[in-house]
Design an enzyme around this catalytic site. Structure first.
Site, mmCIF file in Angstrom:
data_model
loop_
_atom_site.group_PDB
_atom_site.id
_atom_site.type_symbol
_atom_site.label_atom_id
_atom_site.label_comp_id
_atom_site.label_asym_id
_atom_site.label_seq_id
_atom_site.Cartn_x
_atom_site.Cartn_y
_atom_site.Cartn_z
ATOM 1 N N ARG A 68 0.848 -1.194 0.000
ATOM 2 C CA ARG A 68 0.000 0.000 0.000
ATOM 3 C C ARG A 68 0.883 1.243 0.000
ATOM 4 O O ARG A 68 1.957 1.250 0.620
ATOM 5 C CB ARG A 68 -0.854 0.077 1.269
ATOM 6 C CG ARG A 68 -2.170 -0.652 1.219
ATOM 7 C CD ARG A 68 -3.169 -0.029 0.256
ATOM 8 N NE ARG A 68 -4.429 -0.738 0.265
ATOM 9 C CZ ARG A 68 -4.683 -1.850 -0.448
ATOM 10 N NH1 ARG A 68 -3.773 -2.363 -1.249
ATOM 11 N NH2 ARG A 68 -5.869 -2.432 -0.385
ATOM 12 N N GLU A 92 -1.991 7.935 -4.571
ATOM 13 C CA GLU A 92 -2.171 7.461 -5.943
ATOM 14 C C GLU A 92 -3.595 7.760 -6.430
ATOM 15 O O GLU A 92 -4.513 7.759 -5.608
ATOM 16 C CB GLU A 92 -1.860 5.956 -6.035
ATOM 17 C CG GLU A 92 -2.751 5.087 -5.174
ATOM 18 C CD GLU A 92 -2.339 3.614 -5.193
ATOM 19 O OE1 GLU A 92 -1.158 3.302 -4.934
ATOM 20 O OE2 GLU A 92 -3.232 2.784 -5.458
ATOM 21 N N HIS A 126 -0.795 0.024 -9.568
ATOM 22 C CA HIS A 126 -1.570 -0.779 -8.593
ATOM 23 C C HIS A 126 -2.281 -1.946 -9.291
ATOM 24 O O HIS A 126 -3.509 -2.046 -9.274
ATOM 25 C CB HIS A 126 -2.578 0.122 -7.850
ATOM 26 C CG HIS A 126 -2.986 -0.465 -6.521
ATOM 27 N ND1 HIS A 126 -3.308 0.287 -5.421
ATOM 28 C CD2 HIS A 126 -3.145 -1.753 -6.116
ATOM 29 C CE1 HIS A 126 -3.645 -0.493 -4.403
ATOM 30 N NE2 HIS A 126 -3.550 -1.741 -4.806
ATOM 31 N N ILE A 127 -1.464 -2.814 -9.894
ATOM 32 C CA ILE A 127 -2.016 -3.944 -10.656
ATOM 33 C C ILE A 127 -1.593 -5.277 -10.041
ATOM 34 O O ILE A 127 -1.583 -6.310 -10.717
ATOM 35 C CB ILE A 127 -1.595 -3.891 -12.147
ATOM 36 C CG1 ILE A 127 -0.061 -3.774 -12.297
ATOM 37 C CG2 ILE A 127 -2.285 -2.746 -12.870
ATOM 38 C CD1 ILE A 127 0.444 -3.938 -13.730
HETATM 39 C C1 GLV Z 1 -5.385 -4.652 -3.567
HETATM 40 O O1 GLV Z 1 -4.706 -3.708 -3.420
HETATM 41 C C2 GLV Z 1 -5.896 -5.449 -2.489
HETATM 42 O O2 GLV Z 1 -5.752 -5.070 -1.315
HETATM 43 O O3 GLV Z 1 -6.500 -6.492 -2.775
#
Ligand code: GLV
Length: 326
Positions: free
Chosen positions: A239, A268, A286-287
């Site tokens: 995160r 972000e 964030h993939i």
């Molecule tokens: C994605 O960031 C998640 O927490 O699943």
């Protein structure tokens, strides 16, 4: 009469079809988040909601939704949910652990390899027509991944999946976690517990797999970066906010560490533009869990949680059991 639910943003049609069998679905079918006031307004009169990490759900969001019984987040992380506020309001909250572990562990490796071997910067250079001839020495020299030391901060399910993959690279694996793994789990991950300072000092690749919380805010800042080896790489798919981005940018600008692979950022998607000027950082949007199969699995699991919660059963991934009796 069917219960009413909100699906806060675009998911797969299969998921909507499944939810339609059980609920009257208010589907916000765009893949953009609802502004907070609209999210709150659309929750009014609903018994359940399927939410995403881009939806902040707190006391303000809940104030106009007295019928709400369950908020099912399509993510393993749930720092977008104010769990205390949900519990006080008697709203069950769920997440989607497990289904994304391997996919997320895979992208950690994509970032380790890309950062260590300059894959992205070299690709950009080739496309820009700058490759004039093969060179031996001045030729994108990187750092070896094989036989290096992998350090993992936060050794939950995803951290362990990352560790198990290191065996193929014959790496030494060290980790730091508040609680140590059982002996059997340490053995299966071939990982050794060390204190945080030893982890920072010894890791060639430092992988962050912590959940975000106030206690983990800037767990990696100026002081921690200063302890890392100049040849080390930092990988964050957990995160934004766990790393102090400002301190990291300065460390990368000064080559205080060798590189970073980042899938998550503070604030972000409005990341600090100074990242764009650096060649020693690989940036992805964030993939971490973004394979088709996994994103579908996550959304289906969230749907299962919602169906269970609104049919009087305990949802499989309930985060706040206290909400049931609140
Ligand atoms: C994605 O960031 C998640 O927490 O699943």
């Amino acid at each position: 009469m069917k219960a009413k639910i909100l699906v806060s943003r675009s998911v797969f049609p299969e998921v909507i079809a499944r939810l339609d069998e059980h609920f009257e679905v208010d589907y916000q079918g765009e893949d953009v988040p609802l502004p907070p006031a609209q999210l709150a307004a659309r929750l009014a009169g609903k018994q359940g909601a399927l939410t995403m990490i881009s939806d902040r759900v707190d006391a303000t969001t809940l104030a106009g939704a007295p019928d709400l019984k369950a908020v099912c987040n399509v993510a393993v992380g749930y720092n977008n949910l104010d769990l205390e506020a949900l519990t006080r309001a008697g709203v069950m909250a769920t997440n989607t652990p497990g289904v994304l572990d391997d996919t997320t562990a895979d992208i950690v490796w994509a970032l380790i390899m890309s950062s260590a071997r300059h894959v992205v910067a070299a690709d950009k250079w080739v496309r820009a027509g700058q490759w004039k001839g093969w060179k031996f020495h001045d030729n994108w020299l990187g750092n070896d991944v094989h036989h290096a030391t992998l350090g993992i901060l936060g050794m939950g399910r995803i951290g362990q999946a990352v560790a198990r993959r290191a065996a193929g690279f014959e790496m030494r694996v060290i980790y730091h976690n508040r609680s140590r793994l059982s002996e059997a789990d340490e053995k299966s991950c071939k990982a050794q517990w060390v204190d945080k300072e030893a982890l920072l000092r010894q890791a060639d690749f430092l992988v962050l797999m912590l959940p975000y919380s106030a206690a983990n805010h800037h767990a990696i800042g100026k002081g921690e970066l200063a302890l890392m080896k100049p040849s080390a790489h930092l990988i964050n798919v957990a995160r934004g906010g766990i790393v102090d981005d400002q301190a990291l940018i300065e460390a990368l600008q000064q080559n205080q560490i060798a590189g970073a692979g980042l899938d998550v950022f503070e604030n972000e998607p409005a990341l600090d533009k100074r990242f764009f000027e650096l060649d020693n950082v690989v940036l992805t949007p964030h993939i971490g869990s973004s394979s088709r199969a996994t994103r579908l699995g996550m959304a289906m699991l969230a749907a299962d949680n919602l169906i269970a919660a609104l049919s009087g059963q305990r949802p499989p991934n309930l985060l706040n059991p206290e909400a049931i009796n609140a």
